[in-house]
Scaffold this active site. Structure first.
Site, mmCIF file in Angstrom:
data_model
loop_
_atom_site.group_PDB
_atom_site.id
_atom_site.type_symbol
_atom_site.label_atom_id
_atom_site.label_comp_id
_atom_site.label_asym_id
_atom_site.label_seq_id
_atom_site.Cartn_x
_atom_site.Cartn_y
_atom_site.Cartn_z
ATOM 1 N N TRP A 182 0.849 -1.187 0.000
ATOM 2 C CA TRP A 182 0.000 0.000 0.000
ATOM 3 C C TRP A 182 0.889 1.243 0.000
ATOM 4 C CZ3 TRP A 182 -0.204 3.982 3.597
ATOM 5 C CH2 TRP A 182 -1.219 4.927 3.387
ATOM 6 N N ASP A 347 -16.287 12.390 -2.372
ATOM 7 C CA ASP A 347 -15.753 11.121 -1.902
ATOM 8 C C ASP A 347 -16.592 10.602 -0.734
ATOM 9 O OD1 ASP A 347 -13.484 9.201 -0.750
ATOM 10 O OD2 ASP A 347 -12.840 9.811 -2.746
ATOM 11 N N ASP A 348 -16.000 9.812 0.125
ATOM 12 C CA ASP A 348 -16.677 9.120 1.216
ATOM 13 C C ASP A 348 -17.419 10.112 2.132
ATOM 14 O OD1 ASP A 348 -17.434 7.109 2.919
ATOM 15 O OD2 ASP A 348 -15.402 6.417 3.353
ATOM 16 N N LYS A 457 -16.455 6.469 -8.483
ATOM 17 C CA LYS A 457 -15.195 5.912 -7.998
ATOM 18 C C LYS A 457 -15.538 4.696 -7.149
ATOM 19 C CE LYS A 457 -10.937 6.964 -5.482
ATOM 20 N NZ LYS A 457 -10.119 8.006 -4.824
ATOM 21 N N ASP A 459 -14.522 1.715 -4.904
ATOM 22 C CA ASP A 459 -13.403 1.361 -4.023
ATOM 23 C C ASP A 459 -13.553 -0.058 -3.479
ATOM 24 O OD1 ASP A 459 -11.008 1.781 -2.674
ATOM 25 O OD2 ASP A 459 -11.636 3.718 -1.856
ATOM 26 N N ASN A 461 -11.638 -1.677 -0.019
ATOM 27 C CA ASN A 461 -10.654 -1.278 0.982
ATOM 28 C C ASN A 461 -10.221 -2.364 1.953
ATOM 29 O OD1 ASN A 461 -9.761 1.446 0.603
ATOM 30 N ND2 ASN A 461 -11.849 2.116 1.001
ATOM 31 N N ASP A 527 -2.646 5.423 -3.336
ATOM 32 C CA ASP A 527 -3.024 6.438 -2.354
ATOM 33 C C ASP A 527 -1.868 7.386 -2.056
ATOM 34 O OD1 ASP A 527 -5.635 5.648 -2.057
ATOM 35 O OD2 ASP A 527 -5.330 4.568 -0.180
#
Length: 704
Positions: A182, A347-348, A457, A459, A461, A527
């Site tokens: 990551w 985003d989130d 987007k 994701d 995670n 990221d």
């Protein structure tokens, strides 16, 4: 082009520069003949007529020569196919014919170009199991995959690789791969290939940050000269590529879905499964030529709408994290529009009880406190500012603190009687279940229909840990079926909402491969947005994938998310302009001077965007200290992006010899007005303006 011998036992596929040939012996053994420079059918038949290798004790005459090694019989190499029934294990197959499908679609759904010669299918049978080997040449990339169809008793597929690639007998092979973690994905590493097996892959349920599913091998290639063999797998779940250096100096490369040999699927009578594509490429133009061939292949056959440039986006994550509201996002949108942003992404934090990462995943309805009228009012404001509107989702995950989990705790992957492992306070939905698939389709289709959303987007995670399915007779099938269901869901959403673009993200670059790339418009590379670290990440990424899909952001300085390093806006922009440019900083904290400068960089990027996103890439100098640079060429235009990482003793930046230009033509440097010949040694333009540490420059040339 596809050519077949008169007896129908030798097949030759050719691309613009490459040839690939196989031959069926009188004993129905499929033998690999050639992979490399173009040859004629007569050449292939001459290779097929060579005598078998001499007998050697404790060795198999098939090993290293067989096109697709199966388990069973006189074979000792790693099998590409391993199956078992209640009665026995292994395969004893017999040739059952071949066919050429001129109209077949490729693995990624793209129609073949005229003159490609169609798809070759070689069919073998072993009792009730039919094994079909698929071959299709696209430019100089050969796509290979396998279909297994059962019309007899149940068959368990323990291992079913997509292909085995056989390289010539040579000494001194070197193996190149992309490894990482990551925030440190796609780092290029190279080492001598020693005898034995080298295995890379993922046991995590997704492609993974640790390795991209690609390898390249050579003996003496440079960036622009020499033979390079490369293979790339198109699968977004667990996978394995095994590179075997055999005792006779041959190399064989197996690759396919799944990491272990403990079982992929069970096929009942009437059921079939087709493996993902394992594509192969040969180039005699070094690693740069191989990369350009991979890029051309993906733009032509893999990436949706690759002829359309991707917009400059702003993502709100680092500006707001979970503390968002309609008013706050609208204020950010106004600032983003003022610097020329074309796509604004929330985003989130916009949905459910999502005020932190502890709650809300799975409840895909707007938070009414933050967005009282849903997402449409904000989307309308964003559109009125001249931008597209996008959102972030993570559909394959669920928080235990969510309405979805409280209603359906059995919808996650879990092992009965065991703790349910949480990463980032979330669990993995069992997407192999049809009820989960239908729930996600209904929720996402409703969401995309509720507001004018242009971009998603997507994701992912966390990794699989408790991949159980209580009550399912063959629970390990979820490893394959999860990915197949993901692909089907994305395909269904794209068909229902053709105007929506999708980005693949997995905590950065944790799900990047040819399979997901065929269903998404771009990928989140990492990221890590530190502009210096990104040079090495982007260098590795470019070995296989084109700039057209490589999302890169300009974020705040110092980089508080990772390393605290400070860098100029100039360096941050030029680093991110090597791919699909985005901005992810907190624009409310940028000064008027920074906003003005940012607008100038965005305008410049829009000017050079067609060359960067659709041009041919030449890596002029790799990162690693001092000067690094890349060059893009499209038609009569060229763009050079150069980064001076550090300067020693006051020396100016060294000269760069450009590539890919017409050596007989003249090119004008649009920034200085200087005129150069095609084989230009660029020095003065670089030396002017590159000083100190972490400096960067954009140079534009046009043929005159």
């Amino acid at each position: 082009m596809l050519e077949i011998s008169d007896r129908g036992r030798t097949w030759l596929l050719t691309g613009p520069t490459v040839g690939y040939a196989v031959h069926l012996t009188e004993d129905d053994e499929l033998i690999h003949l050639h992979w490399g420079a173009r040859i004629t059918l007569a050449d292939a038949e001459a290779l097929a007529a060579r005598p078998d290798p001499a007998y050697r004790p404790f060795e198999s005459q098939l090993d290293g020569r067989e096109e697709y090694p199966v388990e069973g019989g006189p074979r000792f190499v790693r099998p590409a196919l391993s199956v078992r029934t209640e009665e026995r294990r292994g395969t004893e197959w017999h040739f059952d014919g071949y066919e050429v499908d001129e109209g077949a679609e490729g693995a990624e759904g793209a129609e073949g170009a005229e003159g490609e010669g169609g798809e070759l299918r070689l069919r073998f049978r072993d009792d009730g199991l039919t094994v079909t080997l698929h071959y299709r040449m696209r430019h100089d990339v050969l796509e290979r995959r396998v279909t297994l169809a059962n019309d007899g008793p149940d068959v368990e597929l323990l291992r079913a690789d997509s292909a085995t690639w056989t390289l010539p007998q040579r000494e001194g092979w070197r193996l190149h791969q992309l490894h990482g973690a990551w925030a440190a994905e796609s780092l290029l590493t190279s080492a001598p290939l020693t005898y034995g097996d080298k295995v890379i892959g993922s046991r995590r349920g997704h492609t993974g940050h640790q390795h991209l599913p690609w390898v390249a091998l050579d003996t003496d290639a440079t960036e622009e000269r020499g033979e390079v063999y490369g293979c790339a797998l198109g699968w977004s779940g667990s996978w394995r590529i095994a590179v075997a250096h055999l005792p006779d100096a041959r190399v064989q490369i197996n690759g396919g879905a799944g990491y272990d040999d403990s079982g992929l699927l069970r096929l009942a009578a009437g059921e079939s499964w087709t493996t993902p594509v394992f594509a192969g490429l040969w180039s005699d133009e070094g690693f740069g030529g191989a990369s350009r061939a991979w890029h051309a292949y993906q733009r032509a056959y893999v990436i949706p709408d690759a002829d359309r440039d991707r917009p400059v986006l702003f993502n709100s994550w680092e500006a707001s994290y979970f503390d968002i509201s309609e008013q706050q996002q609208a204020a950010l949108a106004r600032r983003a529009a003022a610097i020329g942003i074309e796509l604004f992404v929330v985003d989130d934090g916009w949905f459910g009880a999502r005020t932190s990462d502890r709650a809300g995943l799975g409840d895909w309805t707007p938070n009414t406190d933050r967005f009282p009228g849903g997402l449409k009012p904000l989307a309308d404001q964003v559109h009125a500012l001249g931008m597209q509107f996008g959102i972030w989702v993570e559909p394959e995950m669920v928080n235990p603190d969510s309405d979805l989990y409280r209603a359906h705790p059995d919808w996650v992957q879990f092992q009965p009687g065991r703790a349910r492992t949480e990463f980032r306070n979330q669990l993995v939905l069992n997407l192999a279940r049809e009820d989960v698939q239908e729930y996600l389709w209904e929720r996402l289709d409703t969401l995309l229909s509720s507001a004018p959303i242009d971009y998603v987007k997507w994701d992912f995670n966390r990794c699989f840990t408790d991949a159980g399915w209580p009550g399912e007779p063959y629970p390990q099938r979820l490893w394959v079926d999860h990915v197949s269901a993901l692909y089907a869901l994305l395909d269904r959403l794209r068909e229902a909402h053709p105007g929506v673009a999708f980005e693949s993200c997995s905590g950065g670059g944790g799900r990047i491969d040819l399979g997901i790339m065929s269903r998404t418009d771009q990928v989140w590379t990492s990221d890590n947005t530190d502009p210096l670290d990104r040079l090495a990440i982007q260098h590795g990424f470019s070995q296989l994938h084109p700039a057209r899909v490589m999302a890169a952001w300009v974020t705040d300085s110092p980089n508080t998310q990772l390393n605290g390093r400070a860098s100029s806006l100039r360096f941050r922009f030029v680093s991110a302009m090597a791919g699909v440019l985005g901005v992810g900083g907190d624009l409310t904290e940028w000064s008027e001077e920074e906003l003005t400068e940012a607008a100038e960089w965005v305008d410049l990027y829009k000017e050079i965007r067609p060359v960067v996103q659709r041009g041919d890439l030449y890596r002029l100098r790799p990162p690693g200290g001092g000067l690094s640079a890349v060059q893009y060429v499209r038609g009569d235009e060229a763009v050079v992006l150069a980064w001076l990482q550090s300067q020693s003793y006051g020396n100016p930046a060294p000269a760069l010899r450009l590539r890919g230009l017409d050596p007989t033509a003249s090119y004008e440097c649009r920034d200085t007005g200087e005129v150069h010949r095609g084989a230009v040694l660029l020095h003065h333009g670089l030396a002017t303006g590159l000083r100190g540490d972490l400096d960067a420059k954009v140079i534009r040339l046009r043929r005159i």
